[in-house]
Scaffold this motif. Structure first.
Motif, short mmCIF file in Angstrom:
data_model
loop_
_atom_site.label_atom_id
_atom_site.label_comp_id
_atom_site.label_asym_id
_atom_site.label_seq_id
_atom_site.Cartn_x
_atom_site.Cartn_y
_atom_site.Cartn_z
N GLU A 192 105.57 -1.00 98.20
CA GLU A 192 104.30 -1.63 98.54
C GLU A 192 103.87 -1.19 99.94
OE1 GLU A 192 104.53 -5.81 98.12
OE2 GLU A 192 104.99 -5.76 95.98
N PHE A 193 102.58 -1.01 100.11
CA PHE A 193 102.07 -0.60 101.41
C PHE A 193 100.69 -1.19 101.63
CE2 PHE A 193 101.00 2.60 98.24
CZ PHE A 193 99.63 2.76 98.41
N GLN A 194 100.28 -1.20 102.87
CA GLN A 194 98.94 -1.62 103.24
C GLN A 194 98.13 -0.39 103.62
OE1 GLN A 194 100.72 -4.62 106.10
NE2 GLN A 194 98.94 -5.78 105.41
N GLN A 195 96.81 -0.51 103.54
CA GLN A 195 95.95 0.62 103.84
C GLN A 195 95.05 0.31 105.03
OE1 GLN A 195 94.32 2.97 100.58
NE2 GLN A 195 95.15 1.49 99.12
N ILE A 196 94.81 1.32 105.85
CA ILE A 196 93.94 1.16 107.00
C ILE A 196 93.09 2.42 107.16
CG2 ILE A 196 95.64 2.04 108.67
CD1 ILE A 196 94.60 -0.21 110.59
N TRP A 197 91.82 2.23 107.51
CA TRP A 197 90.86 3.32 107.65
C TRP A 197 90.46 3.45 109.12
CZ3 TRP A 197 91.68 0.98 103.15
CH2 TRP A 197 91.53 1.70 101.97
N LEU A 198 90.33 4.70 109.57
CA LEU A 198 89.98 4.99 110.96
C LEU A 198 88.70 5.82 110.99
CD1 LEU A 198 90.65 5.14 114.02
CD2 LEU A 198 92.09 7.13 113.49
N GLU B 41 87.43 -5.08 105.85
CA GLU B 41 87.54 -6.07 106.93
C GLU B 41 87.92 -5.39 108.24
OE1 GLU B 41 90.29 -9.95 108.10
OE2 GLU B 41 90.41 -9.05 106.10
N PRO B 42 87.10 -5.57 109.29
CA PRO B 42 87.45 -4.95 110.58
C PRO B 42 88.73 -5.55 111.14
CG PRO B 42 85.16 -5.70 110.54
CD PRO B 42 85.83 -6.30 109.34
N VAL B 43 89.49 -4.72 111.83
CA VAL B 43 90.69 -5.19 112.50
C VAL B 43 90.73 -4.54 113.88
CG1 VAL B 43 92.09 -3.37 111.45
CG2 VAL B 43 93.20 -5.39 112.37
N THR B 44 91.03 -5.30 114.89
CA THR B 44 91.04 -4.77 116.25
C THR B 44 92.37 -4.08 116.55
OG1 THR B 44 91.84 -6.86 117.16
CG2 THR B 44 89.45 -6.55 117.04
N PRO B 45 92.35 -3.07 117.41
CA PRO B 45 93.60 -2.36 117.72
C PRO B 45 94.69 -3.26 118.31
CG PRO B 45 91.71 -1.07 118.42
CD PRO B 45 91.19 -2.41 118.02
N ASP B 46 94.28 -4.39 118.92
CA ASP B 46 95.29 -5.28 119.51
C ASP B 46 95.72 -6.39 118.56
OD1 ASP B 46 92.93 -6.68 119.54
OD2 ASP B 46 93.04 -7.28 121.65
N ALA B 47 95.36 -6.26 117.27
CA ALA B 47 95.76 -7.27 116.29
C ALA B 47 97.29 -7.35 116.22
CB ALA B 47 95.19 -6.94 114.92
N PRO B 48 97.85 -8.55 116.26
CA PRO B 48 99.32 -8.69 116.25
C PRO B 48 99.98 -8.05 115.03
CG PRO B 48 98.27 -10.77 116.84
CD PRO B 48 97.17 -9.85 116.39
N GLU B 49 99.28 -8.08 113.88
CA GLU B 49 99.90 -7.54 112.66
C GLU B 49 100.08 -6.02 112.72
OE1 GLU B 49 95.50 -8.32 111.52
OE2 GLU B 49 97.04 -9.16 112.84
N ARG C 175 97.48 10.49 113.66
CA ARG C 175 98.90 10.80 113.44
C ARG C 175 99.78 9.84 114.23
NH1 ARG C 175 103.51 11.19 113.40
NH2 ARG C 175 104.88 12.98 113.27
N ARG C 176 99.37 9.56 115.46
CA ARG C 176 100.16 8.62 116.26
C ARG C 176 100.06 7.21 115.70
NH1 ARG C 176 100.16 7.86 122.86
NH2 ARG C 176 101.76 6.24 122.86
N LEU C 177 98.86 6.84 115.23
CA LEU C 177 98.68 5.53 114.60
C LEU C 177 99.60 5.40 113.40
CD1 LEU C 177 97.09 2.85 114.13
CD2 LEU C 177 95.43 4.22 112.82
N ALA C 178 99.61 6.42 112.55
CA ALA C 178 100.48 6.39 111.37
C ALA C 178 101.94 6.32 111.78
CB ALA C 178 100.23 7.63 110.51
N GLY C 179 102.30 7.03 112.85
CA GLY C 179 103.68 7.01 113.31
C GLY C 179 104.11 5.64 113.79
N GLU C 180 103.22 4.94 114.51
CA GLU C 180 103.58 3.61 115.00
C GLU C 180 103.59 2.58 113.86
OE1 GLU C 180 101.85 2.06 118.50
OE2 GLU C 180 102.22 3.85 119.70
N LEU C 181 102.69 2.73 112.90
CA LEU C 181 102.66 1.78 111.79
C LEU C 181 103.80 2.03 110.81
CD1 LEU C 181 98.82 1.67 111.01
CD2 LEU C 181 100.20 -0.09 112.15
N GLY C 182 104.19 3.29 110.64
CA GLY C 182 105.31 3.62 109.75
C GLY C 182 104.90 3.75 108.30
N PRO C 183 105.87 4.02 107.42
CA PRO C 183 105.57 4.31 106.01
C PRO C 183 105.08 3.12 105.21
CG PRO C 183 107.94 4.20 106.37
CD PRO C 183 107.30 4.16 107.73
N GLY C 184 105.08 1.93 105.80
CA GLY C 184 104.54 0.77 105.09
C GLY C 184 103.03 0.71 105.12
N TRP C 185 102.40 1.64 105.86
CA TRP C 185 100.95 1.69 105.95
C TRP C 185 100.46 3.06 105.48
CZ3 TRP C 185 97.45 -2.04 107.83
CH2 TRP C 185 98.04 -3.20 108.35
#
Length: 219
Positions: free
Chosen positions: A3-9, A25-33, A74-84
């Motif tokens: 299972e994974f979550q999706q995010i668009w940039l 749904e917008p999400v801010t870069p400082d969102a805790p999740e 690429r850095r965003l994906a690296g910090e979020l990891g394979p779950g995103w």
């Protein structure tokens, strides 16, 4: 099943990050999740602020911004990891590209992976929902012309031509199936001829040591 979550940039959207779809749904870069580092949040903000709005899509400032955006993604994906699953908008070619958490490819994989073996066989083939190039002619290994995973040594004009051809196939199929509001589309004959020219150009730019095939148009 993983299972994974999706995010668009996308830098020109009201919010550069969204979940649930490109207009979700917008999400801010400082969102805790998300748990992004302060450095990445700053880099993301600077990249969004630097977007050269109003310029032609093929202009060099837009291309430079896209290259910078891929590094940010690429850095965003690296910090979020394979779950995103991260998707970044390509303003030059008006499409969305997957961003890998481990490498520079336009794909998503759960597990760590190695680069492809050094094959020099490429097929040019147009099929709805797929990139216009295939590694070793394998339909399961389609890729974009500027995918850094394969790093084809070709110029921007040919990259643009291959993207444009692929977009033409999408419009052609949309027209065939009667998609509401479909854009004007090239005929199949036009697409076949254009694809043959692109395959010839690709072989010329890749040069000796490469094998370039042409698989035509699938529709």
């Amino acid at each position: 099943m993983h299972e994974f979550q999706q995010i668009w940039l996308r830098p020109d959207a009201p919010s550069p990050l969204s979940v649930g779809g490109p207009a979700g749904e917008p999400v801010t870069p400082d969102a805790p999740e998300l748990g992004l580092s302060a450095e990445l949040r700053s880099e993301l903000g600077a990249w969004v602020a630097a977007f050269p709005a109003g310029l032609p899509r093929s202009s060099e400032p837009i291309r430079r911004h896209l290259r910078a955006g891929r590094r940010v993604a690429r850095r965003l994906a690296g910090e979020l990891g394979p779950g995103w699953l991260v998707r970044c908008h390509d303003h030059v070619h008006d499409c969305w590209q997957l961003v890998c958490w481990q490498c520079d490819a336009f794909h998503w994989r759960v597990a760590p992976h190695e680069p492809p073996e050094g094959s020099r066989t490429v097929e040019v083939c147009a099929e709805y929902g797929f990139w216009p190039l295939r590694f070793d002619g394998d339909p399961r290994r389609d890729f974009a012309p500027d995918d850094a995973w394969f790093a084809l040594p070709i110029g921007d004009a040919l990259v643009d031509g291959l993207y444009g051809w692929s977009a033409g196939v999408r419009r052609h199929v949309d027209a065939l199936i009667g998609v509401h509001g479909a854009e004007a589309a090239p005929t199949r004959e036009e697409l076949v001829t254009q694809g043959a020219r692109l395959a010839t150009a690709l072989a010329g730019e890749l040069g000796p040591g490469w094998t370039v095939g042409y698989g035509g148009v699938a529709h």
